[in-house]
Motif scaffolding. Structure first.
Motif, short mmCIF file in Angstrom:
data_model
loop_
_atom_site.label_atom_id
_atom_site.label_comp_id
_atom_site.label_asym_id
_atom_site.label_seq_id
_atom_site.Cartn_x
_atom_site.Cartn_y
_atom_site.Cartn_z
N ALA A 138 0.81 -1.22 0.00
CA ALA A 138 0.00 0.00 0.00
C ALA A 138 0.84 1.27 0.00
N TYR A 139 2.09 1.20 0.46
CA TYR A 139 2.88 2.42 0.65
C TYR A 139 4.15 2.41 -0.17
N SER A 140 4.47 3.61 -0.70
CA SER A 140 5.65 3.78 -1.54
C SER A 140 6.66 4.68 -0.85
N GLU A 141 7.82 4.83 -1.51
CA GLU A 141 8.84 5.74 -0.99
C GLU A 141 8.36 7.18 -0.99
N ASP A 142 7.52 7.53 -1.96
CA ASP A 142 6.94 8.88 -1.99
C ASP A 142 6.04 9.11 -0.78
N ASP A 143 5.25 8.09 -0.44
CA ASP A 143 4.40 8.19 0.74
C ASP A 143 5.25 8.37 1.99
N LEU A 144 6.34 7.63 2.06
CA LEU A 144 7.22 7.73 3.22
C LEU A 144 7.82 9.13 3.34
N GLU A 145 8.18 9.70 2.20
CA GLU A 145 8.74 11.06 2.22
C GLU A 145 7.74 12.06 2.78
N VAL A 146 6.47 11.92 2.37
CA VAL A 146 5.42 12.81 2.89
C VAL A 146 5.23 12.59 4.39
#
Length: 443
Positions: free
Chosen positions: A168-176
């Motif tokens: 469900a989660y990407s590196e972009d989500d983690l950055e946010v």
């Protein structure tokens, strides 16, 4: 295609908030982060702030369960053996079952949350069931993302997002999430500093009240006894401490005197000083000899105070008819006696401080105070006063000052001592309370 965001009075319109998070551009997400930051920066209520974050988070990153867990640590010495000093407290959560959450008692190093807290590095798990670190706190969770909340290079909490879908989660989500966690860290620190400031002001108010009460316990004026010039004074620092002196008229020609120094500072020292005053006054009115009074007060203190507390005290009864001082010294600074020729001598007689041991034995001594002689009692705030070079005022310098002032009145001797201590400390004054008790036998 997703419509552009519009703002009114600095707030994001519902058009953007209700849009699915996966349709947001990077700029849209940054705008939302800015909007969240503005909102939460207006409040000093931590619970309100964290709830605002959680209510807005789903617009940025979809989740089925989420929580902000703050690390709470206590002094390990205060805990029973085996208990962990640091645990996580769920400050704001969404999507968890109450029973599932109540069963979650993570410690440092346990599960994703504990690992992130120890390492200070985020974690993305695309399939939690295949991850040995995962601790099952929610049955439907399939993927999870955890970010540390860091303040002053220390992890103070974690931000946890869980999803019922795999990957469900990407590196972009983690950055946010990391950017949002940094904002949450700033707000948590701001709120904590505000709470500390309020607590500091509250304690300062209490200390000022304690200080005023402490000063009220001191005699309002110098005692009067035929054939003697007697004066005492306490020069307090800004802190509440345990310096104490007192005088009680027993008969027209007898006066009980006491000077004492309670260990420590603050409210505990002030309370102990008040307890000592009441105990010694009670013993004085009963008519006990000085060593009996000391023994009884010692037992009362031993029974009532912490083991790391104690009191040094000099207690005496001055008999004007016989020109004799009967006294007992419980670990207090040796009194300074100046004879008629102006020669100084420290009287090194005494026992252990009060309150240290249950069955301490004290002795009564007798000192003749002939016309022209002077006895100076003092607390260690005077002798331990430091000059800019770190040197103590010391007993020898005390004796020199008293010797030079032996022709003055008792009150003037105290004023002279105060000036010398102030000059020695380069005008800063002593760091501990300074108390003098001067007895001059008149010719």
């Amino acid at each position: 295609m997703f419509q552009a965001a519009t703002y009114q009075n600095g707030f994001m319109t519902e058009q953007l908030k209700d849009a699915p998070a996966h349709g947001l551009t990077t700029i849209d997400k940054l705008r939302m982060l800015l909007d969240i930051s503005k909102k939460i920066s207006r409040s000093l209520d931590l619970q309100e702030v964290l709830n605002q974050v959680m209510d807005t988070l789903d617009s940025l990153i979809p989740y089925d369960a989420a929580g902000i867990f703050v690390l709470h640590c206590v002094d390990k010495a205060l805990l029973p053996e085996g208990e962990e000093p640091c645990t996580f407290k769920a400050e704001a959560v969404r999507g968890y079952d109450i029973d599932e959450l109540s069963d979650l008692h993570l410690k440092l190093g346990e599960g994703f949350i504990g690992q992130v807290a120890v390492r200070g590095e985020p974690i993305i798990s695309h399939d939690v069931l295949n991850d040995p670190v995962y601790i099952n706190a929610r049955g439907k969770t399939r993927s999870e993302m955890v970010a540390p909340i860091i303040s002053n290079e220390e992890v103070i909490g974690v931000f946890d997002l869980e999803s019922d879908e795999l990957n469900a989660y990407s590196e972009d989500d983690l950055e946010v999430l990391m950017m949002l966690a940094s904002q949450v860290a700033i707000i948590i620190e701001k709120v904590m500093l505000h709470e500390q400031l309020i607590e500091k002001k509250r304690l300062q108010g209490q200390l000022e009240v304690a200080r005023q009460v402490q000063l009220e316990l001191l005699p309002p004026s110098d005692p009067q006894l035929p054939g003697y010039d007697i004066s005492a004074y306490k020069f307090p620092t800004e802190e509440v401490s345990g310096d104490y002196y007192d005088s009680v008229a027993i008969y027209d020609d007898q006066l009980a005197i006491v000077i004492a120094d309670v260990s420590g500072k603050g409210v505990p020292a002030a309370l102990l000083m008040a307890f000592l005053r009441a105990s010694l006054r009670a013993a004085t009115h009963v008519g006990y000899a000085t060593h009996i009074s000391m023994a009884k007060v010692n037992y009362l203190l031993w029974e009532s105070i912490e083991r790391n507390q104690f009191v040094t005290a000099f207690y005496g009864i001055l008999d004007a008819a016989n020109r004799t001082l009967s006294y007992s010294n419980a670990g207090h600074n040796p009194p300074l006696l100046i004879n008629e020729k102006g020669e100084p001598r420290f009287i090194e007689r005494g026992g252990l401080p009060l309150g240290m041991f249950r069955e301490t034995r004290y002795y009564e001594y007798f000192l003749s105070l002939e016309p022209g002689e002077m006895l100076v009692l003092y607390t260690d705030g005077a002798t331990e006063a430091l000059n800019p070079a770190g040197e103590e005022f010391g007993r020898d310098r005390l004796a020199e000052v008293v010797k030079a002032a032996c022709t003055l009145t008792a009150r003037e001797v105290i004023a002279s001592l105060e000036r010398e201590v102030l000059e020695w400390t380069d005008g800063l004054g002593a760091t501990d309370d300074v108390t003098f008790f001067v007895i001059k036998a008149l010719k």
